[in-house]
Design a protein around this motif. Structure first.
Motif, mmCIF file in Angstrom:
data_model
loop_
_atom_site.group_PDB
_atom_site.id
_atom_site.type_symbol
_atom_site.label_atom_id
_atom_site.label_comp_id
_atom_site.label_asym_id
_atom_site.label_seq_id
_atom_site.Cartn_x
_atom_site.Cartn_y
_atom_site.Cartn_z
ATOM 1 N N THR A 83 -30.832 -18.802 0.050
ATOM 2 C CA THR A 83 -30.482 -17.604 0.817
ATOM 3 C C THR A 83 -29.018 -17.659 1.223
ATOM 4 O O THR A 83 -28.284 -16.663 1.090
ATOM 5 C CB THR A 83 -31.362 -17.500 2.090
ATOM 6 N N SER A 84 -28.566 -18.837 1.705
ATOM 7 C CA SER A 84 -27.145 -18.911 2.099
ATOM 8 C C SER A 84 -26.237 -18.813 0.888
ATOM 9 O O SER A 84 -25.130 -18.256 0.990
ATOM 10 C CB SER A 84 -26.814 -20.123 2.971
ATOM 11 N N ASN A 112 -32.290 -10.040 2.228
ATOM 12 C CA ASN A 112 -31.713 -10.599 3.465
ATOM 13 C C ASN A 112 -30.234 -10.907 3.295
ATOM 14 O O ASN A 112 -29.419 -10.635 4.173
ATOM 15 C CB ASN A 112 -32.399 -11.922 3.818
ATOM 16 N N ALA A 113 -29.910 -11.521 2.142
ATOM 17 C CA ALA A 113 -28.525 -11.936 1.909
ATOM 18 C C ALA A 113 -27.609 -10.711 1.917
ATOM 19 O O ALA A 113 -26.517 -10.738 2.496
ATOM 20 C CB ALA A 113 -28.429 -12.678 0.577
ATOM 21 N N ILE A 114 -28.063 -9.641 1.283
ATOM 22 C CA ILE A 114 -27.262 -8.402 1.220
ATOM 23 C C ILE A 114 -27.115 -7.814 2.632
ATOM 24 O O ILE A 114 -26.016 -7.479 3.080
ATOM 25 C CB ILE A 114 -27.941 -7.390 0.259
ATOM 26 N N ILE A 120 -25.988 -2.692 1.801
ATOM 27 C CA ILE A 120 -27.167 -1.813 1.807
ATOM 28 C C ILE A 120 -27.984 -2.104 0.548
ATOM 29 O O ILE A 120 -27.522 -1.829 -0.566
ATOM 30 C CB ILE A 120 -26.734 -0.326 1.812
ATOM 31 N N PRO A 121 -29.185 -2.665 0.695
ATOM 32 C CA PRO A 121 -29.989 -2.928 -0.504
ATOM 33 C C PRO A 121 -30.594 -1.640 -1.051
ATOM 34 O O PRO A 121 -31.106 -0.819 -0.293
ATOM 35 C CB PRO A 121 -31.088 -3.878 0.001
ATOM 36 N N PRO A 346 -43.313 -3.732 5.470
ATOM 37 C CA PRO A 346 -43.170 -3.011 6.748
ATOM 38 C C PRO A 346 -41.757 -3.044 7.319
ATOM 39 O O PRO A 346 -41.355 -2.124 8.042
ATOM 40 C CB PRO A 346 -44.148 -3.725 7.687
ATOM 41 N N VAL A 347 -40.972 -4.067 6.981
ATOM 42 C CA VAL A 347 -39.593 -4.118 7.528
ATOM 43 C C VAL A 347 -38.677 -3.080 6.876
ATOM 44 O O VAL A 347 -37.564 -2.876 7.348
ATOM 45 C CB VAL A 347 -38.913 -5.499 7.380
ATOM 46 N N PHE A 348 -39.126 -2.461 5.800
ATOM 47 C CA PHE A 348 -38.308 -1.419 5.155
ATOM 48 C C PHE A 348 -39.057 -0.077 5.164
ATOM 49 O O PHE A 348 -39.370 0.478 4.101
ATOM 50 C CB PHE A 348 -37.977 -1.813 3.701
ATOM 51 N N PRO A 349 -39.328 0.480 6.358
ATOM 52 C CA PRO A 349 -40.157 1.700 6.423
ATOM 53 C C PRO A 349 -39.558 2.863 5.630
ATOM 54 O O PRO A 349 -40.292 3.652 5.050
ATOM 55 C CB PRO A 349 -40.231 2.019 7.923
#
Ligand SMILES: Cc1ncc(COP(=O)(O)O)c(C=O)c1O
Length: 393
Positions: A83-84, A112-114, A120-121, A346-349
């Protein structure tokens, strides 16, 4: 025989594994030979005796050099996770406020990284082989797109990698690889990690090569290296005799020396790991070739697949039932890649109503069989036979 029964409990060909929790065949298992263990403990003892630094020291530098040489890039920058590695790339390329197109069928860490780098993914569909579909990616490019991030899912380097690289070159976009799962995989003699401006690898415990936790960026761009090396240490650069000078925003993304020691030994064994995984895949191919209710996801022509995952599509069966029945026989299915795509999380409604049909199909229907270096032939056959029996009912 490169894999042996040892006091550490490593399996060898022809000997079944029986662990204490009833799992006969685990989903995955790392491998360190007795020589590896001797090397790592000897060097670690020296470090503990104060002969060299504990973090980001000589072994990290050596690991970076050897990893870059293996992948075929000029440079590599080690850090503490995949991730890092991806976040370092996104920050060094300054993607803030810009769109990065990525597959929805990936691990949360890619997005997450973006996001952590201020980008903006934008989720795109995948092809039948679970990697990005270049036709959908093209539709998602806007004036605000800065990069496309290919994810080599399961270790597969898709043909779309070359097409996407060309799309990026033509439009002056960055082509980034999430190669977290693709150590040693290649397409047309180019290794995963050497296609784009930069690539991020993970050395998490389940990966084909592991340092427990750890990550690596590969790149040919020296300017990016300078930035990423600073960013992994709070954005510091040396000014005269002082080091508390913060040119960039950064964080603590350093790799400990002991992780680099593990990495050096795993890298030296990677060729053997991939060879054995391919032998296992061949057995599965053979044993399952007449099962009409599954489709095996095969590697591309002119490619090397590291078989991080051996993936099949269950065309007619309920995946939960197959999963539970394999578990009841002591077989641990390997983790999905991925069971719920990012656009449905759910984190990307705001993305939940997006329609990405192939992604939704493969996410819901794929299944990953156990595969790891020390897996015995008879265990591979036992998994295949169990699967055949379960699918008959
Ligand atoms: C596709 C993908 N991207 C990113 C990551 C993140 O790597 P790590 O777990 O080392 O942070 C992983 C690994 O879990 C992964 O599989």
């Amino acid at each position: 025989m490169p894999w042996q029964v040892t006091p550490a409990g490593v399996t060898c060909k022809g000997i079944s594994l029986q662990t204490s929790n009833g799992v006969k065949i685990p989903a995955t298992k790392p491998y360190f030979s007795e020589e590896d263990i001797a090397f790592i403990t000897e060097k670690f003892r020296e470090i503990l005796q104060g002969k060299s630094f504990l973090s980001n020291g000589q072994y990290v530098a050596q690991f970076e050099k050897e990893f870059a040489a293996f992948i075929g890039t000029k440079f590599a920058v080690a850090c503490n996770s995949g991730t890092s590695a991806l976040e370092l790339i996104c920050r060094a390329l300054d993607i803030s406020g810009k769109e990065v197109i990525l597959p929805s069928n990936t691990f949360m860490a890619t997005a997450n990284a973006i996001l952590n780098a201020g980008g903006i993914p934008v989720f795109a569909d995948c092809a039948d082989n679970m990697c990005l579909d270049e036709n959908d990616v093209i539709k998602k490019i806007t004036q605000n797109t800065i990069a496309i991030m290919q994810v080599h899912i399961g270790g597969i380097v898709s043909e779309s990698t070359l097409k996407l690289k060309k799309i990026c070159d033509d439009r002056k976009l960055y082509f980034i690889e999430d190669a977290a799962q693709a150590h040693g995989s290649s397409l047309k003699n180019i290794k995963a990690g050497a296609f784009g401006v930069a690539a991020g690898f993970s050395f998490f415990s389940t990966k084909v090569m592991t340092t427990g936790e750890g990550g690596m960026v590969t790149t040919n761009d020296e300017m990016l290296v300078e930035k990423m090396k600073a960013m992994r240490e709070f954005g510091k650069v040396k000014q005269d005799i002082y080091i508390n000078y913060h040119k960039y925003m950064g964080y603590n993304w350093r790799m400990p020396e002991v992780a680099a020691l593990l990495g050096l030994r795993q890298l030296a064994s990677l060729g053997n790991f991939i060879k054995r995984r391919n032998e296992i895949a061949k057995i599965y191919d053979q044993e399952l070739k007449e099962v009409s209710s599954i489709k095996i996801i095969k590697p591309e022509a002119d490619s090397i697949h590291n078989y991080f995952k051996y993936i099949i599509i269950l065309k007619d069966h309920d995946r939960r039932t197959v999963h539970k029945e394999l578990e009841a026989r002591g077989i641990q299915p390997s983790g999905y890649v991925y069971e719920l795509p990012l656009h449905k999380q759910p984190v990307f409604p705001l993305a939940n109503d997006l329609k990405l049909p192939t992604t939704e199909y493969v996410s819901a229907h794929h299944f990953c069989l156990p595969i790891f270096y020390g897996m015995a032939d008879e265990d591979v056959k036992f998994v295949a036979q169990s699967l055949r029996e379960i699918l008959k009912t």
